[in-house]
Each structure stands twice: as C-alpha cells, then as structure tokens.
Design an enzyme around this catalytic site. Structure first.
Site, PDB file in Angstrom:
ATOM      1  N   TYR A  72       0.850  -1.193   0.000  1.00  0.00           N
ATOM      2  CA  TYR A  72       0.000   0.000   0.000  1.00  0.00           C
ATOM      3  C   TYR A  72       0.883   1.241   0.000  1.00  0.00           C
ATOM      4  O   TYR A  72       1.709   1.407  -0.890  1.00  0.00           O
ATOM      5  CB  TYR A  72      -0.963  -0.059   1.191  1.00  0.00           C
ATOM      6  CG  TYR A  72      -2.134   0.884   1.030  1.00  0.00           C
ATOM      7  CD1 TYR A  72      -2.926   0.859  -0.116  1.00  0.00           C
ATOM      8  CD2 TYR A  72      -2.435   1.810   2.016  1.00  0.00           C
ATOM      9  CE1 TYR A  72      -3.988   1.732  -0.278  1.00  0.00           C
ATOM     10  CE2 TYR A  72      -3.501   2.691   1.872  1.00  0.00           C
ATOM     11  CZ  TYR A  72      -4.269   2.653   0.722  1.00  0.00           C
ATOM     12  OH  TYR A  72      -5.316   3.519   0.571  1.00  0.00           O
ATOM     13  N   LYS A 112     -20.523 -19.013 -11.941  1.00  0.00           N
ATOM     14  CA  LYS A 112     -19.764 -18.821 -13.179  1.00  0.00           C
ATOM     15  C   LYS A 112     -18.324 -18.422 -12.859  1.00  0.00           C
ATOM     16  O   LYS A 112     -17.366 -18.913 -13.486  1.00  0.00           O
ATOM     17  CB  LYS A 112     -20.441 -17.725 -14.016  1.00  0.00           C
ATOM     18  CG  LYS A 112     -20.032 -17.683 -15.477  1.00  0.00           C
ATOM     19  CD  LYS A 112     -20.530 -18.909 -16.204  1.00  0.00           C
ATOM     20  CE  LYS A 112     -20.231 -18.851 -17.691  1.00  0.00           C
ATOM     21  NZ  LYS A 112     -21.286 -18.209 -18.473  1.00  0.00           N
ATOM     22  N   GLY A 128     -33.546 -17.340 -30.135  1.00  0.00           N
ATOM     23  CA  GLY A 128     -33.217 -16.309 -29.154  1.00  0.00           C
ATOM     24  C   GLY A 128     -31.732 -16.043 -29.199  1.00  0.00           C
ATOM     25  O   GLY A 128     -31.083 -16.225 -30.236  1.00  0.00           O
TER      26      GLY A 128
END
Length: 761
Positions: free
Chosen positions: A43, A98, A200
């Site tokens: 950081y 997924k 579709g």
C-alpha cells in the site's frame, strides 16, 4: 430439472451455498502481508511506484495488477438459466458459480457484478465505465434482444474481449458436436439441412456460427413460437431474426423438420414430438438443449429413431452441450494474448479444437468423474467431458493462435509449445515435473519398454499412449487373441495400431530366457522344468528376462498384483545394481515444491547402515531427475530431544555420513517442519542445509507410507510412485489397479531411468 432426475434436495442446495461460509467466492491475497515492510510495499508508499508507471503507460496495468487475468461476470438477471426474469440479486448465485467455474477450469480470476437495471443504455454505461478494471467481460443471463445490442456496443466501446456466453458458449459447443456428428454419419457441413427451434440469443448465435463454418444459409430454417422465419414475415420479427429468414413454403415446425438432417432445440420442454423425429432423414442429429428439461428426451428419440445421434444440455445424458467447455478456455486464450475482442475465427477455432479432442483417447480421470463409465468417440461421445484434464492446455492455444492470425492479439505468443506447457502447469502440480521427464525421454534414444500385463485394457491404453506420444516403443506381453479383443474393447484397431505383442508360451526367445533364469536359480532349489513353467506362465518372469538379456530396455508391471509380490518375482530375475539399494521413493508435488520420500516400500525397520544406503540411493537418483539433493533424516525428536531408540538409529546414520565423502547436503534428526521451513532454524545455527530439504528419509517404512498416503488423501498434493530404485535394470511397479495415467507415468519413469554405471559415466 425434473424431480426424478435431480440428485439433491432443495435443503441440500441451500446448505451447499450457506455453509461453511455463505456464497461460493472469497478474495485471496497473492502477496505476503506479514511485516511492516510488506504493508509498505503493498500500500503506501510502495504502491505509488506502479501507479506512476500505469499513468505513463496504461498497458503497464497488465504487468503490475491483476487486470490481465481478471474477468467480470455481469448480469441483470432478466434470463436466469431456464428460470426467466427474477431480478439482478437473484442472479448472484449463478454469477458466483460462473466465477468459480472460471477459476476451477482455466485458472481465470473472476468477480460477479449484478446490475439492477433492465435499460440497455444504463447497462452499457455501467460496464463501459468499469471496463478498465478487467481483462475481459463475460455477459450472462441477459434476455434477448437487448443482449445483442449490449454486447455489440460494448465490443465497440471497450478494448477488451466482451463475450455473451449465453449466445456464443452454447453456439461453440453445439458446433463442435455438429462437426463430429457429421463425421460419424458421413455428412459434410455444406450439405446438411438444419432446423433450429428457438431463435433467441443462443439460437441466433448458433446459426451465425455454423453458417460461418460452412453450413449454407439456404439450408437453415429457424422456427419461433409463431412458426418458420420466412422471407416476408412481419409478425414477431426483429432485425436479428430477419437476418435468418429464408425463402420457403414451410410454415410450421413439423413441416420444417420433415427430411431435415439436423434439429437444434433452444426452446422449451416438449417442443419436439416423436412424430417429428420419425420424419427426419436417416441418422438424424438432434441437439435438444432446453434447460432444465430438453425438448424431447433421449429415451423418446431412441424409441422412434434408434439411428439418431442425440445431445442435450443435461449432465445425466450423453453428449452434454455444456458451456463450461467453452467460456473458460476462450477467455484463457484471449487473455493470454491480450486480445481486443473475441471474433468468429476464435470461436470457430474453439469449436474445432473441442471436436478434435473428443476423438482422442479419454483419460481415466474422466471415467472416474462419470462413475467408471468408459467413454470413447462415437454416437454417445461426440463432445468432450467437462472433466477432461487436457482441456486447459488443448483448447486455449487454438483460440490464441486464431487471435494472432486475425490481428486482434496485442501480445503474440512466440513459443506455442512452451505456452501449452505453462497451461498444463496452471492446474496440474505434476505437469512441470512430468514434462521435464517426458522431454528428456523424447529427446534421447527411444527405449523399448515391455508392459508385463499386456492383456489388461488399462495397460493397453497406457502402452498405446506411451508409443503414440513418442516416449518409446511399447511391447505388450500377452496372448495375441486376448490382447486384440481388449484393444477393440478400448476403441483401438489391432490392424491399425502398431503395438508389438509377445506371447511368452510361443516366443522364439523362450529357450534363451529359460537358460538365463535356470542358471540363476539352479542352486536355489529350482529344477529346469520349474524355470520353464515360470517363463511360460508368469509374465513378470518373462518380461523381466526380456529386460535382463537386453531384448527390452525397461519394464512396467504391478497393475494386477501387490507391490511386494511383484518385487519378489522380479528379484528372481534382476539383481540390485552394484552399490545400489533396492527401495521405493515417492514423489510428492504440492504448493509449488517437489519432495522425495524414502523408503516407502521395501525395508520395514532400517538400521542405521540401511538408512545411510537409502539416503545415498535417493540422492543419486534425485540428481538424475535434475534436482540438487538436500537430505533430511526424519524423526519425532529434534537433535537429541527427546532421546529414543528409533531416533538413536537416525542419529547414528548421520554420524556415519559424517565419516563418508558424500556429494550432497544432509542433516538430522529433525521433524518435517524444521526440514521444510528454514525460518524455524534460529535455535539451530549449526544446521548444514543451505535451503529447504527436498529428500525426506523416514525412520521406518510405515512412517513413509502413511505420511505420503495421508498427504494424498487430504488433497492439495499429488503423489507419483513409489518409484522403484536400486535395481540393475530399469523396472517400475505400478500401484495395484493403477489408472492409465499412472501406468503411463511409470512407463515414462522406466524409459527415463538408466543403469547407475551409465548415469555416473
């Protein structure tokens, strides 16, 4: 999914997603965060350095951040699986799933993002503005026709791959299946007549892809809920449907299906009737891909057309059209060349690669995932299994090459073989080690390796893989008729497969082997007829004699008998190498390191002198494998604390090595954590190991065997072997009932090994 087919209850599904931690994803740091210095680097102030580098050159983000391996899975929940519009938040379990699949199958990092909007413009704006974070965008479960516009506009707005998997994933897997179904039925793509029910998102993408691959547009008829898409129709049409309207007098699905070669369903349960199927051309190809229930079941099709090739979207039927075969590997290849988009050529490359892979011999790992069902290319196996471990290194190179060939790759791959090797190592900890061994075997003189149990189907498949992969010449020991019978059983044609077969009983070398073995055993209680019986009836004796007299360079056995029994049979024929120690050594691959553990199989309670021999044998062979040996003698005690009978023998072994001139590092006695973690050695400044030990010498066979089997059973590690060391000739003994891949690995080790005299020359 119908209740009678589902293998779990609602409660089990909810518990899976809730426990032990809600959801299926977590963030894992890739850098250490143990010290103040780590924090400063990760950081402030250390992070300022890559910030400036990226500000100066945006492409540097691929070098200093996770962008290059990070995909966003984005949905608005308007077309969740087969469940419809249930909202963005309800789609989150699917999007998390997924992301898990991306990681599991292709080592692609992924995060799910659900957008609470049905407005295409809003979705486009959101994704456009966050796109800079990611290396790719996977759109999911967004209803048509909005999905077409969203994908198209984002592809133009973003300089990274944008891929709507509901469209293209299904299309790619469907196309792969069609390639192989046409090959099996003797058809050419340019000649087939195709009917698609359900134009579709996935249906239109499927038509576009198969047309790009050679199916003639006039041979494709699309049918929606209002009938055939014909030229001049206005009802229920849009620009995407109109692009696939054809000149035809057919108006209904039944009329369109009559005489068709191929029927693709992306519609709803029950859309196809047995009468429609019966009206199709000979050997019809039917992909009923509606989820969760297909347009017609394979059982219904078989009742009227047993000559059909059938695929569905279901895992409980053969030929599953499963998107997980496509999207992980499409993105893996696209990310690795930093592709700007996923184009038609990349999709076609993926489809053709999947079709080719389905024609290869199927690994045992796949059969295990399907409860032992043997899979081989044919009407019930035209699409690879999602559990095929080769997908990760087989498919992405085709995708990457297509990206390079079409100019959308910003970082071309120069060495495709090295790329394949790196892909194999991403998910398989054994890949790097085995590739080093196989590379050495293939680059050297080809060895003749005899497979003693040559009638076993698994051994036949391993021998075939050994020879076809260029690892050496395979020799099967067995009766020709039974070997040929089992070759056919595993899908190999004896007339086309050039595997040498030797029958012990009728071999013209039989008298030579009998003479050789009788000379060895005549003063050990064996009559000549006893030796003749061994050579005739015991394949281990026959195969070992082949190796002993030089008719083969190595031998693999053990699939049908226990290690101890096999070793006893072999030692009747083969002597220990001069100065060698017969022992077993297991190779453990875990968390990026390779460990060698000995003795795992031969000496039950070794004395100090035997521990020294085991250490020297292990160090010698580990060096032959390309590693610098660092030996640690294992014990429950640490340098004399506490004292004990077993640890006394270990200490004595170390003292004996102190008096010898050995060419490897060693230390002991110690527990495993001290051997493997140098940071724990502050209290022992006298330790001689310069780094972590890579050879662990166990104080007894039970400790070695239990530890390796425990590590393997807990997961997170892969164990190869035990590898048999110390014999004069190269012999390897597989575990009882070993899989094809394990037999192949041991055959490779047999081909890699060489006599100690040669190794030290």
């Amino acid at each position: 999914m119908s209740d009678e087919k589902r293998a779990f209850t609602d409660e089990e599904a909810l518990a899976f997603h809730r426990y032990p931690t809600p959801g299926k994803l977590a963030v894992v740091a890739t850098k250490p965060m143990a010290t103040q210095r780590d924090l400063s680097l990760a950081y402030s102030p250390g992070v300022a350095v890559p910030v400036h580098a990226i500000a100066a050159d945006p492409d540097a983000a691929y070098d200093y951040t996770s962008k290059g391996n990070l995909v966003a899975v984005i949905s608005n929940g308007t077309a969740i699986l087969g469940l419809g519009d249930l909202g963005a938040l309800a789609s989150k379990p699917v999007m998390e799933g997924k992301s898990v699949l991306f990681k599991r199958f292709a080592d692609v990092d992924s995060i799910d993002i659900e957008i609470s909007s049905k407005d295409a413009d809003e979705i486009i704006t959101v994704v456009k503005n966050i796109g800079v974070t990611f290396g790719g965008i996977n759109l999911e479960d967004i209803k048509s026709p909005e999905c077409f516009r969203i994908e198209t506009e984002l592809q133009d707005l973003l300089d990274i791959p944008v891929f709507h998997d509901d469209q293209h994933g299904t299309a790619i897997i469907c196309a792969a299946g069609l390639i192989n179904a046409c090959a099996i039925t003797g058809r050419k793509l340019e000649d087939v007549k195709v009917v698609l029910n359900g134009p579709g998102a996935a249906g239109i993408a499927s038509m576009e892809l198969i047309k790009a691959m050679g199916v003639r547009p006039e041979n494709v008829i699309a049918v929606d809920s209002k009938g055939v898409l014909y030229e001049g129709r206005t009802e229920g049409m849009n620009q995407w449907k109109s692009a696939h309207a054809v000149k035809t007098d057919k108006r209904t699905l039944a009329e369109a299906v009559a005489g068709a070669d191929v029927l693709l369903g992306l519609s709803a349960k029950g859309a196809f009737t047995p009468e429609m199927i019966a009206s199709m051309a000979p050997n019809p190809i039917i992909f009923a891909m509606a989820n969760p229930d297909p347009e017609i079941t394979p059982e219904e099709v078989k009742a009227v057309r047993p000559d059909a090739i059938m695929g569905t979207g279901r895992s409980d039927y053969p030929n599953q059209v499963n998107n997980v075969l496509g999207f992980p590997y499409i993105f893996r290849g696209a990310l690795d060349v930093r592709a700007r988009r996923v184009n038609h050529e990349m999709k076609i490359a993926c489809a053709r690669a999947l079709a080719e892979l389905a024609r290869e011999d199927v690994p045992d790992e796949v059969a295990a995932a399907y409860h032992g069902r043997q899979l081989k290319f044919g009407p019930e196996y035209i699409i690879p299994s999602a559990f095929d471990p080769r997908l990760i290194w087989y498919i992405p190179p085709f995708v990457a090459q297509a990206a390079m060939d079409t100019g959308v790759a910003r970082k071309p791959i120069e060495d495709m073989d090295a790329y394949r090797a790196s892909l194999a190592q991403r998910l398989d900890p054994t890949a790097g080690f085995l590739q080093r061994i196989s590379g050495s075997v293939m680059s050297g003189a080809q060895k003749r390796v005899v497979f003693a149990e040559g009638e076993e189907p698994s051994v036949i498949r391993a021998a075939y893989a050994f020879q076809t992969q260029g690892l050496g010449q395979a020799i099967l020991c067995g009766r020709e008729n039974l070997v040929h019978q089992n070759m056919k059983l595993v899908g190999l044609n004896p007339d086309e497969t050039p595997l040498e077969i030797v029958n012990a009983r009728v071999s013209d070398k039989n008298p030579v082997y009998v003479d050789f073995l009788y000379e060895r055993l005549q003063r050990k209680g064996y009559l000549r007829r006893d030796v003749q019986r061994l050579i005739n009836q015991d394949r281990n004796s026959f195969a070992a004699a082949m190796v002993a007299v030089g008719d083969a360079d190595g031998m693999v056995t053990g699939v049908t008998r226990s290690f101890d029994q096999v070793l006893e049979e072999i030692r009747r024929v083969i002597d220990p190498a001069p100065g060698g120690r017969v022992m077993g050594m297991s190779i453990v691959l875990a968390k990026g390191r390779t460990l060698f553990i000995a003795d795992t199989n031969v000496t039950e309670l070794p004395e100090a002198e035997e521990l020294v021999e085991i250490a020297c044998e292990a160090a010698r062979d580990v060096r032959k494998l390309g590693f610098t040996p660092r030996v640690a003698f294992m014990s429950y005690s640490t340098f004399g604390n506490p004292m004990g009978t077993r640890s006394d023998k270990v200490r004595k072994a170390v003292q004996m090595l102190d008096q010898m001139k050995v060419d490897f590092e060693y230390e002991g006695e110690m527990p495993p954590e001290l051997a493997l973690d140098p940071s724990l050695r502050a209290n022992y400044p006298f330790m001689r190991l310069t780094d972590s030990a890579n050879i662990l010498i166990m104080p007894a066979i039970h400790a070695a065997s239990i530890s390796t089997k425990l590590v393997q059973s807990l997961g997170g590690a892969t164990v190869i072997g035990p590898v048999l060391l110390g014999l004069e000739k190269s012999i390897q003994i597989c575990p009882l009932s070993a899989s094809v891949s394990k037999i192949l690995n041991m055959a490779m080790m047999a081909a890699y090994d060489r006599p100690l005299a040669e190794a030290s020359a």
